[in-house]
Design a protein around this motif. Sequence first.
Motif, PDB file in Angstrom:
ATOM      1  N   LEU A   1       0.849  -1.193   0.000  1.00 52.94           N
ATOM      2  CA  LEU A   1       0.000   0.000   0.000  1.00 52.94           C
ATOM      3  C   LEU A   1       0.882   1.240   0.000  1.00 52.94           C
ATOM      4  CD1 LEU A   1      -2.613  -1.266   2.609  1.00 52.94           C
ATOM      5  CD2 LEU A   1      -3.042  -0.882   0.175  1.00 52.94           C
TER       6      LEU A   1
ATOM      7  N   VAL B   1      -6.780   1.717  -4.818  1.00 55.27           N
ATOM      8  CA  VAL B   1      -7.029   0.403  -4.221  1.00 55.27           C
ATOM      9  C   VAL B   1      -8.514   0.046  -4.297  1.00 55.27           C
ATOM     10  CG1 VAL B   1      -6.874  -0.979  -2.113  1.00 55.27           C
ATOM     11  CG2 VAL B   1      -5.102   0.715  -2.633  1.00 55.27           C
TER      12      VAL B   1
ATOM     13  N   ALA C   1      -6.103   0.624   4.320  1.00 58.89           N
ATOM     14  CA  ALA C   1      -5.724   1.113   2.996  1.00 58.89           C
ATOM     15  C   ALA C   1      -5.854   2.625   2.911  1.00 58.89           C
ATOM     16  CB  ALA C   1      -6.587   0.442   1.927  1.00 58.89           C
TER      17      ALA C   1
END
Length: 255
Positions: free
Chosen positions: A77, A83, A97
């Motif tokens: 990440l 994402v 995230a």
Amino acid sequence: MTDRVKTPGRSPGGGDARPEARPLKVRLKKARSLSSSSQKWLQRQLNDPYVARAKREGWRSRAAFKLLEIDDRLKLLKPGARVVDLGAAPGGWSQIAAQRVKSEQGQGRVVAIDLLEMEPIAGVDFAQLDFLQESAPAQLISMLGGPADMVMSDMAANTTGHRPTDHLRIVGLVELAIDFARQVLAPGGSFIAKVFQGGTEGALLADLKRDFATVRHIKPQASRADSAELYVVATGFRGHRPGNPDVAEAADAAD
């Protein structure tokens, strides 16, 4: 081959992601109305230190610690990344995230999708839809503002109690998630999903190796020791995307 995450993850604030030891075991009281399986599940939840820590630190679920451990090791990440979180509810992975892809320039996007409703999370765009819909890949690319850098899934199929059947169900779900990832990932992107040990993991890895440079299994420390749960992590997407005009149009529009 399965990698066990040896170095504990760190929370975004820098604290050790391992839960503190709990010296006293919580026992159920007045649980006669519950089935035996429900009593065992509740007993486990009450005595699970990751569940307790997730509540204290504001994570939506104990699953957040699994992603923390994996990402601390592999650095998937990255700030500014796009994402997609499949089957996101209640949102533990989306929370992680959103914190990790946010950049100083305000870039980084997280789109969470689920059939169920999900309470809003800062920095996360949510869509209540089925990722298997034909229009879903193009819609997700449009929401992200371009192809995804990472597709992640902590989904698990409903269980029957028959282990071989349950294994085939989760593998089938992961295969569908892989097909979705192939449509929305940018070259160099990554994919992570929950699987269970059951004898077909090798075929799944072989399938992923056709489109990704590196593929591995990882079992985080936050996964219960008695669970057959594993995570498959594929990195370095080679950029093959099936011909879908809607997806191509969405990607071109985002560019």
